[in-house]
Design an enzyme around this catalytic site. Structure first.
Site, PDB file in Angstrom:
ATOM      1  N   CYS A  19       6.007   0.009   7.894  1.00  0.00           N
ATOM      2  CA  CYS A  19       5.643   1.172   7.076  1.00  0.00           C
ATOM      3  C   CYS A  19       6.823   1.531   6.191  1.00  0.00           C
ATOM      4  O   CYS A  19       7.950   1.588   6.662  1.00  0.00           O
ATOM      5  CB  CYS A  19       5.289   2.342   8.003  1.00  0.00           C
ATOM      6  SG  CYS A  19       4.907   3.866   7.101  1.00  0.00           S
ATOM      7  N   LEU A  20       6.549   1.798   4.920  1.00  0.00           N
ATOM      8  CA  LEU A  20       7.622   2.165   3.989  1.00  0.00           C
ATOM      9  C   LEU A  20       8.300   3.470   4.419  1.00  0.00           C
ATOM     10  O   LEU A  20       9.447   3.718   4.059  1.00  0.00           O
ATOM     11  CB  LEU A  20       7.076   2.313   2.562  1.00  0.00           C
ATOM     12  CG  LEU A  20       6.572   1.026   1.894  1.00  0.00           C
ATOM     13  CD1 LEU A  20       5.938   1.353   0.549  1.00  0.00           C
ATOM     14  CD2 LEU A  20       7.702   0.017   1.728  1.00  0.00           C
ATOM     15  N   GLN A  53       3.109   9.952   1.200  1.00  0.00           N
ATOM     16  CA  GLN A  53       4.400   9.247   1.234  1.00  0.00           C
ATOM     17  C   GLN A  53       5.273   9.579   0.022  1.00  0.00           C
ATOM     18  O   GLN A  53       6.470   9.296   0.025  1.00  0.00           O
ATOM     19  CB  GLN A  53       4.185   7.735   1.315  1.00  0.00           C
ATOM     20  CG  GLN A  53       3.589   7.306   2.645  1.00  0.00           C
ATOM     21  CD  GLN A  53       3.442   5.794   2.710  1.00  0.00           C
ATOM     22  OE1 GLN A  53       2.498   5.235   2.177  1.00  0.00           O
ATOM     23  NE2 GLN A  53       4.404   5.141   3.348  1.00  0.00           N
ATOM     24  N   HIS A  68      -4.092   1.418   7.677  1.00  0.00           N
ATOM     25  CA  HIS A  68      -2.756   2.015   7.721  1.00  0.00           C
ATOM     26  C   HIS A  68      -2.662   3.183   6.724  1.00  0.00           C
ATOM     27  O   HIS A  68      -2.170   4.266   7.054  1.00  0.00           O
ATOM     28  CB  HIS A  68      -1.706   0.943   7.403  1.00  0.00           C
ATOM     29  CG  HIS A  68      -0.296   1.432   7.451  1.00  0.00           C
ATOM     30  ND1 HIS A  68       0.574   1.117   8.469  1.00  0.00           N
ATOM     31  CD2 HIS A  68       0.394   2.228   6.595  1.00  0.00           C
ATOM     32  CE1 HIS A  68       1.746   1.706   8.231  1.00  0.00           C
ATOM     33  NE2 HIS A  68       1.666   2.384   7.093  1.00  0.00           N
ATOM     34  N   GLU A  69      -3.133   2.954   5.505  1.00  0.00           N
ATOM     35  CA  GLU A  69      -3.041   3.995   4.471  1.00  0.00           C
ATOM     36  C   GLU A  69      -3.950   5.173   4.811  1.00  0.00           C
ATOM     37  O   GLU A  69      -3.599   6.324   4.583  1.00  0.00           O
ATOM     38  CB  GLU A  69      -3.393   3.431   3.093  1.00  0.00           C
ATOM     39  CG  GLU A  69      -2.487   2.291   2.620  1.00  0.00           C
ATOM     40  CD  GLU A  69      -1.005   2.559   2.813  1.00  0.00           C
ATOM     41  OE1 GLU A  69      -0.567   3.713   2.706  1.00  0.00           O
ATOM     42  OE2 GLU A  69      -0.276   1.594   3.102  1.00  0.00           O
ATOM     43  N   HIS A  99      -2.303   7.498   7.098  1.00  0.00           N
ATOM     44  CA  HIS A  99      -1.364   8.399   6.415  1.00  0.00           C
ATOM     45  C   HIS A  99      -2.074   9.649   5.897  1.00  0.00           C
ATOM     46  O   HIS A  99      -1.520  10.745   5.929  1.00  0.00           O
ATOM     47  CB  HIS A  99      -0.703   7.692   5.222  1.00  0.00           C
ATOM     48  CG  HIS A  99       0.507   6.879   5.588  1.00  0.00           C
ATOM     49  ND1 HIS A  99       1.605   7.422   6.220  1.00  0.00           N
ATOM     50  CD2 HIS A  99       0.805   5.575   5.389  1.00  0.00           C
ATOM     51  CE1 HIS A  99       2.516   6.480   6.404  1.00  0.00           C
ATOM     52  NE2 HIS A  99       2.054   5.342   5.915  1.00  0.00           N
ATOM     53  N   GLY A 148       0.839  -1.181   0.000  1.00  0.00           N
ATOM     54  CA  GLY A 148       0.000   0.000   0.000  1.00  0.00           C
ATOM     55  C   GLY A 148       0.875   1.233   0.000  1.00  0.00           C
ATOM     56  O   GLY A 148       2.029   1.175   0.442  1.00  0.00           O
TER      57      GLY A 148
HETATM   58 ZN    ZN Z   1       2.950   3.546   6.083  1.00  0.00          ZN
END
Ligand code: ZN
Length: 175
Positions: free
Chosen positions: A88-89, A51, A130-131, A134, A46
């Site tokens: 998380c990226l 991000q 999660h997204e 963000h 995702g």
């Molecule tokens: Zn994340």
């Protein structure tokens, strides 16, 4: 080369509430294409627009079961509880066990402006939540218990100091 670098914790764009998309035009379509490319390159399951530095309410996902984009998403319903080790990226290399609702019902629109309703459970529901966080400027670190935060403090500090996007006087503030 991927079209965007993934923003890392400490970057102010990650803690802002992203704004609604009012006009789904070719710019948005191009952004979504780029977001898929960045997500698959990472690789991730995702990716939210903040991000890649774009403070708009858009995320893309690929849960293996299905892939897509959701614009202006809201969580309409949640049910149950599920504990899962989440990463998380934008917080590379760190993972924590976090409890969130097991099932969610999301509403939003797709690239054609059509209303979309997505019901998801377990892993896919976790991606969506999660997204969506963000888009509200909420990072995974805000979902941690105090003990998890305490344990992670050093590693998180290293991450923020290593990020070129960190403002000189900024950085992480953990209680
Ligand atoms: Zn994340």
């Amino acid at each position: 080369m991927v079209p965007y670098d993934i923003r890392v914790i400490g970057d102010p764009v990650l803690t802002q509430r992203a704004s609604e998309v009012t006009d789904i035009d070719s710019t948005v379509a191009a952004l979504v294409d780029d977001m898929f490319e960045v997500m698959y390159d990472a690789p991730g399951v995702g990716l939210a627009a903040p991000q890649v530095g774009v403070s708009r309410r858009i995320f893309v996902y690929d849960s293996d079961e299905r892939a897509g984009v959701l614009i202006n998403p809201v969580i309409a319903e949640t049910d149950g509880e599920w504990e899962f080790v989440e990463g998380c990226l934008s917080i590379p290399g760190l993972h924590w066990s976090v409890v969130r609702p097991r099932t969610v019902l999301l509403r939003g629109v797709d690239l054609d402006g059509n209303a979309v309703e997505l019901e998801a459970t377990d892993f896919e529901a976790r991606i969506f939540q999660h997204e969506l966080d963000h888009l509200d400027g909420v990072l995974l670190t805000e979902r941690l218990t105090e003990e998890q935060r305490r344990d992670a403090k050093r590693a998180l500090l290293d991450l923020t100091l290593g990020s070129p996007a960190v403002p000189p006087s900024g950085g992480l503030q953990l209680p």
